[in-house]
Design a protein around this motif. Structure first.
Motif, PDB file in Angstrom:
ATOM      1  N   ASP A 149       0.839  -1.211   0.000  1.00  0.00           N
ATOM      2  CA  ASP A 149       0.000   0.000   0.000  1.00  0.00           C
ATOM      3  C   ASP A 149       0.867   1.251   0.000  1.00  0.00           C
ATOM      4  O   ASP A 149       0.482   2.287  -0.532  1.00  0.00           O
ATOM      5  CB  ASP A 149      -0.909  -0.007   1.240  1.00  0.00           C
ATOM      6  N   SER A 290       1.777   6.985  -3.442  1.00  0.00           N
ATOM      7  CA  SER A 290       1.935   6.292  -2.150  1.00  0.00           C
ATOM      8  C   SER A 290       3.396   5.946  -1.854  1.00  0.00           C
ATOM      9  O   SER A 290       3.679   5.000  -1.116  1.00  0.00           O
ATOM     10  CB  SER A 290       1.082   5.019  -2.147  1.00  0.00           C
ATOM     11  N   LEU A 331      -9.127   3.447   7.317  1.00  0.00           N
ATOM     12  CA  LEU A 331      -8.987   2.285   6.438  1.00  0.00           C
ATOM     13  C   LEU A 331      -9.424   0.993   7.104  1.00  0.00           C
ATOM     14  O   LEU A 331      -9.712   0.016   6.437  1.00  0.00           O
ATOM     15  CB  LEU A 331      -7.532   2.162   5.951  1.00  0.00           C
ATOM     16  N   SER A 342     -14.391   8.003   4.172  1.00  0.00           N
ATOM     17  CA  SER A 342     -13.946   6.784   3.504  1.00  0.00           C
ATOM     18  C   SER A 342     -14.746   6.552   2.223  1.00  0.00           C
ATOM     19  O   SER A 342     -14.253   5.992   1.259  1.00  0.00           O
ATOM     20  CB  SER A 342     -14.103   5.576   4.427  1.00  0.00           C
ATOM     21  N   ARG A 344     -16.018   9.002   0.350  1.00  0.00           N
ATOM     22  CA  ARG A 344     -15.740  10.056  -0.650  1.00  0.00           C
ATOM     23  C   ARG A 344     -14.368   9.908  -1.300  1.00  0.00           C
ATOM     24  O   ARG A 344     -14.149  10.340  -2.413  1.00  0.00           O
ATOM     25  CB  ARG A 344     -15.819  11.435   0.024  1.00  0.00           C
ATOM     26  N   PHE A 345     -13.408   9.322  -0.563  1.00  0.00           N
ATOM     27  CA  PHE A 345     -12.036   9.238  -1.097  1.00  0.00           C
ATOM     28  C   PHE A 345     -11.588   7.790  -1.141  1.00  0.00           C
ATOM     29  O   PHE A 345     -11.945   7.007  -0.249  1.00  0.00           O
ATOM     30  CB  PHE A 345     -11.061  10.021  -0.206  1.00  0.00           C
ATOM     31  N   SER A 346     -10.781   7.454  -2.154  1.00  0.00           N
ATOM     32  CA  SER A 346     -10.235   6.090  -2.218  1.00  0.00           C
ATOM     33  C   SER A 346      -9.121   5.962  -1.188  1.00  0.00           C
ATOM     34  O   SER A 346      -8.525   6.965  -0.754  1.00  0.00           O
ATOM     35  CB  SER A 346      -9.683   5.812  -3.609  1.00  0.00           C
ATOM     36  N   ALA A 347      -8.825   4.712  -0.820  1.00  0.00           N
ATOM     37  CA  ALA A 347      -7.745   4.459   0.151  1.00  0.00           C
ATOM     38  C   ALA A 347      -6.433   5.030  -0.391  1.00  0.00           C
ATOM     39  O   ALA A 347      -5.630   5.603   0.359  1.00  0.00           O
ATOM     40  CB  ALA A 347      -7.620   2.968   0.397  1.00  0.00           C
ATOM     41  N   GLN A 348      -6.235   4.914  -1.700  1.00  0.00           N
ATOM     42  CA  GLN A 348      -4.980   5.414  -2.299  1.00  0.00           C
ATOM     43  C   GLN A 348      -4.879   6.946  -2.204  1.00  0.00           C
ATOM     44  O   GLN A 348      -3.820   7.476  -1.904  1.00  0.00           O
ATOM     45  CB  GLN A 348      -4.909   4.980  -3.752  1.00  0.00           C
ATOM     46  N   ASP A 349      -6.018   7.616  -2.432  1.00  0.00           N
ATOM     47  CA  ASP A 349      -6.008   9.089  -2.345  1.00  0.00           C
ATOM     48  C   ASP A 349      -5.726   9.536  -0.915  1.00  0.00           C
ATOM     49  O   ASP A 349      -4.976  10.490  -0.677  1.00  0.00           O
ATOM     50  CB  ASP A 349      -7.355   9.660  -2.801  1.00  0.00           C
TER      51      ASP A 349
END
Ligand SMILES: Cc1cc2nc3c(=O)[nH]c(=O)nc-3n(C[C@H](O)[C@H](O)[C@H](O)COP(=O)(O)OP(=O)(O)OC[C@H]3O[C@@H](n4cnc5c(N)ncnc54)[C@H](O)[C@@H]3O)c2cc1C
Length: 437
Positions: A149, A290, A331, A342, A344-349
């Motif tokens: 990640d 990331s 996360l 969580s 509204r935004f991706s984990a990556q963002d």
């Protein structure tokens, strides 16, 4: 969350510990086949030992290392004592953690043992040759590709990760100085039968001789069974050479008109390497997606404040804390995170945003540190004459703590470096960032 850390140096291992303390899965990829640190000493100022205290490692640090009692500045020519600054309990009282001197191998081992005890996976002989900032993933020299990640580039001055983050090679800049590093045993020094050297060896002190264009540092390690000597002078290595075996005669010649006590120390050196001292004043970016850099990969510095590794260890503690906060708040499905964020935004963002926050928390401080070392270079290396005499006069009243500093300026500057709890500050910064979402 899984984090790959490229590089198992002091900064990488501190990051591994900080991540494991937040229950993040960690794999440390280290190029060397065997674990190694340099056979030399290192000073751990209170901002570094505070992180070790927070990791619960201060007892181990003090068992292997020693608490500095004084820092003595001497005139290069005759060894005249310009200032003996009290360190010891004064430092611990003011900054909440001691100033420690230790063998690098012992420091590295303490961090390594703790990282492994907490469950970090360490892979030796794993040379990372490329990093994809998209996925992210690392490519190893043996062709393996490992994704995670987050990738942290803790791979030192000649960082591969830095190239991936910037999209182009970017080398540290020569400072114009180089360093000889040597260690000797107590027996070697005792064999000299010199009264001044015996006096020097009795003290748990860092002694520095200041002279035009050069200075030197000497202190005991391993409870005074070994001693560490570093000699800094103008660089005569070729432009592309970082390190090479030094010529003993050339080294002795460089200090031929210095204090006879120092010359005796130099005469004990049997083999030596010389290192080009480079730095980076302000790297454009420390993160991409990331992937993030830490330590010497993004802010190598002249070692004239004993802060390079301390800053690397701080970086590791801060990035580990921030990733931990991200994991537990957003996360982890069982965590206390705000589900609307969580959603509204991706984990990556979110990860990229937290790494950008890490860079914002660290950059100004580490840039000031690199610049501070350059200022010390100017102050330490003043040529003979009025300005040097004035420097010595001021130095006679200067100190690191409020108690010992009559000039006020010097301790004010030190408080900015040694007295800040960077982990607490980054936790506050995380809460502010969270509120702004
Ligand atoms: C003369 C001198 C004296 C110093 N004294 C002090 C002091 O007293 N106090 C202090 O705080 N600092 C001091 N420093 C600075 C300090 O040594 C460094 O800032 C610190 O070691 C940096 O740690 P790091 O983990 O960022 O990098 P490094 O220690 O350089 O570790 C990087 C690691 O990454 C590995 N690696 C590199 N490339 C790859 C790859 N492609 N794949 C996998 N692994 C890789 C390397 O093998 C290494 O193990 C001094 C420096 C010098 C030169």
């Amino acid at each position: 969350m899984k984090v790959i850390i490229v590089g198992g140096g002091l900064g990488g291992l501190a990051c591994a510990i900080a991540c494991r303390r937040e229950s993040i899965e960690v794999e440390v990829l280290e190029r060397s086949k065997e674990l190694h640190e340099l056979g030399a000493g290192i000073q751990i100022p209170p901002n570094g030992s505070r992180i070790m205290r927070d990791f619960g490692l201060l007892p181990q640090l003090l068992e292997k290392g020693s608490q500095v009692q004084e820092v003595d500045f001497r005139r290069y020519k005759d060894g005249h004592l310009l200032r003996s600054m009290p360190f010891g309990d004064d430092i611990t009282e003011e900054f909440g953690a001691p100033w420690v001197i230790i063998h690098r191998v012992d420091y590295h081992r303490i961090l390594l043992d703790e990282a492994v005890r907490l469950g970090a996976v360490l892979v030796l002989g794993a040379e990372v040759v490329d990093i994809s900032t998209e996925e992210p993933a690392v490519l190893l020299a043996d062709g393996r590709r490992i994704s995670a990640d987050v990738v942290i580039g803790a791979d030192g001055q000649m960082s591969t990760a830095r190239k991936a983050v910037l999209g182009a090679p970017h080398s540290p800049v020569p400072t114009g100085d180089m360093a000889y590093r040597a260690t000797f045993s107590r027996e070697q020094l005792e064999a000299l039968g010199d009264e001044n050297i015996n006096e020097l060896c009795k003290k748990v002190a860092v002694t520095s001789w200041l002279g035009p264009e050069k200075h030197t540092i000497f202190y005991p390690i391993r409870g005074g069974n070994e001693y560490n000597l570093v000699l800094m002078r103008p660089d005569n290595l070729s432009l592309d050479c970082r390190k090479e075996e030094g010529n003993i005669e050339e080294m002795q010649e460089s200090y031929a008109d210095w204090d006879p006590t120092l010359q005796k120390l130099v005469s004990c050196v049997q083999s030596v390497y010389k290192w080009k001292l480079t730095h980076l004043t302000e790297l454009k970016s420390w993160t991409k997606g990331s992937v993030a850099l830490l330590g010497d990969a993004c802010h190598p510095t002249l070692p004239y404040q004993a802060q390079g590794a301390a800053m690397a260890v701080e970086d590791g503690a801060v990035v580990g804390k921030l990733l931990g906060l991200l994991q537990t708040r957003y996360l982890d499905p069982k965590g206390s995170g705000t589900s609307s964020i969580s959603a509204r935004f991706s984990a990556q963002d979110l990860t990229a945003a937290v790494l950008a926050l890490y860079e914002r928390c660290r950059k100004a401080r580490t840039t000031r540190n690199v610049q501070g070392a350059v200022m010390n270079r100017r102050a330490f290396h003043i040529p003979d004459g009025f300005i040097q005499t004035f420097r010595d006069f001021l130095l006679g009243y200067a100190g690191v703590t409020r108690k010992s500093d009559w000039t006020w300026l010097s301790s004010f500057r030190q408080r900015q470096t040694l007295g800040i709890d960077v982990v607490e500050d980054c936790t506050k910064a995380f809460e502010e960032w969270r509120a702004s979402l």
